[in-house]
Design an enzyme around this catalytic site. Structure first.
Site, PDB file in Angstrom:
ATOM      1  N   ALA A 166      -3.862  -6.076   6.116  1.00 43.57           N
ATOM      2  CA  ALA A 166      -4.306  -5.003   5.707  1.00 43.57           C
ATOM      3  C   ALA A 166      -3.194  -4.742   5.211  1.00 43.57           C
ATOM      4  CB  ALA A 166      -4.497  -4.092   6.640  1.00 43.57           C
ATOM      5  N   ASP A 167      -1.769  -4.795   6.218  1.00 45.15           N
ATOM      6  CA  ASP A 167      -0.675  -4.773   5.044  1.00 45.15           C
ATOM      7  C   ASP A 167       0.136  -5.327   3.897  1.00 45.15           C
ATOM      8  OD1 ASP A 167       1.302  -3.649   7.291  1.00 45.15           O
ATOM      9  OD2 ASP A 167       1.017  -5.393   8.307  1.00 45.15           O
ATOM     10  N   ILE A 168      -0.608  -6.467   3.933  1.00 38.03           N
ATOM     11  CA  ILE A 168      -0.468  -7.437   2.022  1.00 38.03           C
ATOM     12  C   ILE A 168      -1.235  -6.178   1.300  1.00 38.03           C
ATOM     13  CG2 ILE A 168      -1.262  -9.156   0.903  1.00 38.03           C
ATOM     14  CD1 ILE A 168       1.324  -9.187   2.955  1.00 38.03           C
TER      15      ILE A 168
END
Length: 395
Positions: A166-168
């Site tokens: 999700a961050d990436i």
């Protein structure tokens, strides 16, 4: 060389999604100035592992940048940030929504400082909506975005992906948004890009969401099995596991010939993909004993020779010794003055008419490594510079 030289990014981000986004621009030649608060990016202290005191986490997403420490709650710190923004093309931040405004640098202020500025904001849930003010982390976005409901083995507990996807993913969408805004800047001027971790996860659902919309049936964990294709999954071999992807009926014909089962080509249970999906369990019960008669290397070698998609399931030590990974320069080195040579992940974009991977990689900066140099370039006096450094050191 194809690059983004001449582009200046003011990087107000920390942790993962924002630093990953800005690292792309640094890798492509932009000047990325990492503005760190007193004490620095939280990930400088995230570990173990540490390499001679340096956090491996921090080292993974901050190469090719310069670091300046500013306390932007002080008058001099605010003035320094204003001068940076005045000279910048892009500002990237991943504070909780509303934080930048409370610090006195909301979008309206930014575009008064620089009418052509592009602001990219990355957050857990976005700048609008009922969850706007909630803290958002990768694990929360994976759970709410549906990934954990379809990942893992059938009947097992909800399972996250092994990387912080999700961050990436949010960082990658921010990159796309920034490049789009830069392309249109002459026509529309300043722009504010709003990207959230939750939106990033939802945007990837594609055929899984379409299956739900079409049938109303809740998707469920299926292990390594594809819901719409068969055989398309992991299988146990004599000495381990491998992945097989028979994605169409022509591949099925070649597969049957390769494994010595030509009679399966016209078998009414398996002759089309739809029938193989309907009779998946029966097919797997036939395939699994067969695959356990040879090693992973033997099966993968056979299928590759027949141009049937197959591959091993690597551990990291195997992955980073693979000749394809090495040939694609997906492992690079930088020299860090404290820890020496250190491996890092390469850039997955290749400009085939130019050498897009020949540039020497600069190591992630030490905290405030470039503070004096950057502040002098902004026109501050030595007295003001020493005052800012002293104020930051007291925090």
């Amino acid at each position: 060389m194809t690059d983004l030289a001449g582009l200046t990014i003011v990087d107000l981000t920390r942790i993962l999604s924002g630093p990953f986004c800005t690292m792309y621009f640094a890798d492509m030649g932009a000047e990325v100035i990492k503005v760190e608060p007193p004490g620095g990016d939280d990930t400088r202290r995230w570990g173990p592992p540490f390499v001679k005191g340096e956090s491996a986490y921090y080292l993974s997403v901050n190469r090719n940048k310069r670091s300046v420490v500013l306390d932007i709650k002080t008058p001099l710190g605010k003035e320094a940030l204003k001068r940076l923004i005045r000279r910048a093309d892009v500002v990237v931040e991943n504070f909780r929504p509303g934080t930048l405004e409370r610090l006195g640098f909301g979008f309206e202020v930014l575009r008064r400082i620089n009418p052509q500025i592009i602001l990219a904001s990355i957050s857990g849930f976005g700048q609008t909506g009922p969850y706007r003010d909630d803290p958002g982390y990768d694990l929360i976005a994976q759970g709410m975005g549906g990934i954990m409901s379809v990942t893992g083995q059938p009947g097992g507990p909800p399972t996250k992906v092994g990387f912080s996807v999700a961050d990436i993913g949010a960082g990658m969408w921010a990159i796309i948004g920034i490049l789009t805004a830069l392309l249109n800047r002459e026509k529309v001027g300043a722009q504010w890009i709003d990207v959230s971790l939750l939106d990033a996860v939802v945007s990837w659902q594609t055929y899984v969401a379409a299956n739900f919309f079409a049938t109303g049936e809740e998707p469920a964990p299926a292990g390594n099995v594809h819901p719409n294709i068969a055989p398309y999954q992991s299988f146990a071999s004599k000495d381990g596991y491998f992945n097989l992807a028979v994605g169409n009926d022509e591949l099925w014909r070649r597969f049957c010939e390769a494994v010595g089962r030509p009679e399966w080509i016209e078998d009414p249970r398996f002759c089309t993909n739809s029938r193989r999906v309907q009779n998946r369990q029966e097919l797997v019960e036939l395939l699994q004993p067969l695959f356990q008669s040879r090693t992973t290397a033997e099966w993968v070698g056979l299928f590759r020779s027949r141009r049937i998609p197959a591959g091993p399931i690597y551990r990291f030590s195997e992955l980073y010794a693979d000749p394809q990974v090495l040939a694609r320069k997906m492992i690079r080195m930088f020299h860090h003055k404290k820890i020496g040579e250190f491996r890092t992940i390469g850039i997955p974009i290749h400009f085939l008419h130019q050498d897009g991977h020949g540039r020497e990689i600069a190591p992630p900066p030490a905290l405030g490594e470039h503070s004096r140099q950057i502040l002098r370039g902004l026109g501050f006096s030595e007295r003001d510079i020493e005052q800012m450094i002293a104020e930051s050191a007291r925090k």
